[in-house]
Design a protein around this motif. Sequence first.
Motif, mmCIF file in Angstrom:
data_model
loop_
_atom_site.group_PDB
_atom_site.id
_atom_site.type_symbol
_atom_site.label_atom_id
_atom_site.label_comp_id
_atom_site.label_asym_id
_atom_site.label_seq_id
_atom_site.Cartn_x
_atom_site.Cartn_y
_atom_site.Cartn_z
ATOM 1 N N TYR A 258 -5.016 15.957 38.869
ATOM 2 C CA TYR A 258 -6.294 16.488 38.422
ATOM 3 C C TYR A 258 -6.753 15.834 37.122
ATOM 4 O O TYR A 258 -5.937 15.451 36.268
ATOM 5 C CB TYR A 258 -6.202 18.001 38.194
ATOM 6 C CG TYR A 258 -6.222 18.811 39.469
ATOM 7 C CD1 TYR A 258 -7.308 18.756 40.334
ATOM 8 C CD2 TYR A 258 -5.163 19.644 39.799
ATOM 9 C CE1 TYR A 258 -7.339 19.519 41.506
ATOM 10 C CE2 TYR A 258 -5.176 20.410 40.957
ATOM 11 C CZ TYR A 258 -6.266 20.339 41.804
ATOM 12 O OH TYR A 258 -6.295 21.077 42.959
ATOM 13 N N GLY A 259 -8.057 15.722 36.960
ATOM 14 C CA GLY A 259 -8.661 15.194 35.748
ATOM 15 C C GLY A 259 -10.132 15.552 35.713
ATOM 16 O O GLY A 259 -10.652 16.220 36.619
ATOM 17 N N PRO A 260 -10.862 15.090 34.688
ATOM 18 C CA PRO A 260 -12.299 15.369 34.592
ATOM 19 C C PRO A 260 -13.100 14.574 35.619
ATOM 20 O O PRO A 260 -12.727 13.459 35.987
ATOM 21 C CB PRO A 260 -12.648 14.923 33.163
ATOM 22 C CG PRO A 260 -11.348 14.833 32.441
ATOM 23 C CD PRO A 260 -10.346 14.440 33.469
ATOM 24 N N ALA A 261 -14.224 15.130 36.019
ATOM 25 C CA ALA A 261 -15.039 14.505 37.074
ATOM 26 C C ALA A 261 -16.093 13.547 36.543
ATOM 27 O O ALA A 261 -16.572 12.688 37.270
ATOM 28 C CB ALA A 261 -15.721 15.591 37.902
ATOM 29 N N GLY A 262 -16.478 13.692 35.274
ATOM 30 C CA GLY A 262 -17.627 12.954 34.785
ATOM 31 C C GLY A 262 -17.325 11.713 33.970
ATOM 32 O O GLY A 262 -16.254 11.586 33.367
ATOM 33 N N LEU A 263 -18.258 10.770 33.927
ATOM 34 C CA LEU A 263 -18.254 9.583 33.080
ATOM 35 C C LEU A 263 -16.900 8.870 33.093
ATOM 36 O O LEU A 263 -16.166 8.841 32.117
ATOM 37 C CB LEU A 263 -18.626 9.944 31.635
ATOM 38 C CG LEU A 263 -19.002 8.768 30.722
ATOM 39 C CD1 LEU A 263 -20.205 8.027 31.265
ATOM 40 C CD2 LEU A 263 -19.232 9.261 29.310
ATOM 41 N N MET A 264 -16.574 8.315 34.241
ATOM 42 C CA MET A 264 -15.335 7.542 34.419
ATOM 43 C C MET A 264 -14.080 8.363 34.089
ATOM 44 O O MET A 264 -13.140 7.898 33.479
ATOM 45 C CB MET A 264 -15.370 6.278 33.562
ATOM 46 C CG MET A 264 -16.523 5.337 33.916
ATOM 47 S SD MET A 264 -16.655 3.920 32.817
ATOM 48 C CE MET A 264 -15.115 3.060 33.215
ATOM 49 N N GLU A 265 -14.133 9.641 34.500
ATOM 50 C CA GLU A 265 -13.019 10.572 34.321
ATOM 51 C C GLU A 265 -12.710 10.862 32.859
ATOM 52 O O GLU A 265 -11.582 11.234 32.520
ATOM 53 C CB GLU A 265 -11.745 10.064 35.022
ATOM 54 C CG GLU A 265 -11.864 9.950 36.522
ATOM 55 C CD GLU A 265 -10.547 9.582 37.199
ATOM 56 O OE1 GLU A 265 -9.496 9.624 36.540
ATOM 57 O OE2 GLU A 265 -10.577 9.239 38.388
ATOM 58 N N THR A 266 -13.692 10.737 31.981
ATOM 59 C CA THR A 266 -13.451 11.002 30.570
ATOM 60 C C THR A 266 -13.776 12.435 30.161
ATOM 61 O O THR A 266 -13.269 12.920 29.149
ATOM 62 C CB THR A 266 -14.286 10.056 29.679
ATOM 63 O OG1 THR A 266 -15.674 10.261 29.939
ATOM 64 C CG2 THR A 266 -13.909 8.607 29.933
ATOM 65 N N ARG A 267 -14.611 13.122 30.931
ATOM 66 C CA ARG A 267 -15.040 14.470 30.546
ATOM 67 C C ARG A 267 -15.590 15.202 31.770
ATOM 68 O O ARG A 267 -15.790 14.601 32.822
ATOM 69 C CB ARG A 267 -16.132 14.396 29.487
ATOM 70 C CG ARG A 267 -17.378 13.663 29.961
ATOM 71 C CD ARG A 267 -18.484 13.721 28.923
ATOM 72 N NE ARG A 267 -18.144 12.936 27.758
ATOM 73 C CZ ARG A 267 -18.725 13.053 26.573
ATOM 74 N NH1 ARG A 267 -19.662 13.964 26.406
ATOM 75 N NH2 ARG A 267 -18.389 12.294 25.578
#
Length: 301
Positions: A258-267
């Motif tokens: 799992y990780g962030p969905a937005g802006l190339m997985e940054t946020r």
Amino acid sequence: MTEWTADRIPDQRGRVAVVTGANSGLGLVTATELARHGALVVLAVRNTDAGEAAARRIGGETEVRELDLASLTSVRTFAAKLAADFPAIDLLVNNAGVVLLGPRRTTADGFELQLGTNMLGHFALTGLLLGNLAAAREARVVSLSSITHKNAHLDFDDLMFERSYRAAAAYGRSKLATTVFGIELDRRLRAAGSPVVSVLAHPGLTRTNLTPRAWEHRGRVGRLIARAGLLATQSVEQGALPQLRAATEPGLPGGRFYGPAGLMETRGRVTEARLGREATDPAVGKRLWAVAEEITGIRYL
């Protein structure tokens, strides 16, 4: 699907959770939410005074125990006492880490500090606690990765950066090694028919106590870059959500990331993240596992 938040964490009462590096940053938020939802949380920290202050802030049912992941002696001592006190451990969150420390440094055992702390210390800890995890119902190991793992490479001829040290590259390598470990652990747990599940998460770009340290050794310019970089990051509460989801979502299969969905997985909101190619290579996993067992002296699965 609605956005995943900490309010979706199910009841954790009756569960024992161990969080490394739980006195600050992502670890503190993770420990706080687990305790808020009823878990008994063991704060595994290098600085017990800071751990006690964190425990007072967290409230709920917590214990503070000393753990220095840069010392295999400390890891063994911690694991032995914890295993004796808690025959069944439901959750191990391998959260603690160090980042970009300027000139090359080593652990008490002579490992490059970032690789030794971020991956090898957790490799040893997980192996020593695996029997206790297997004794619990639906136990889980969460390893904290980073988006930097996708651009890193494991050079097995110079794994510890003894020839030419670059702090940023060493950090990326430590996080690639952590990711390879989490995926290889999943393979081995499945093959052994173990009930323990290995999953991973990364926080994207998050404002933690480690963020300014990444540049502070570079003087005034580095400090200015660190301050500017903070403006592009998300809050630590948001950054901790991927590992909280990995730690608590019911029925999660092994190997989930799992990780962030937005802006190339940054946020942004929590989603399934993409693993780097080297991280999922079984040959790399097998080789790193063999090296880790040899140099730590911890053998399992």
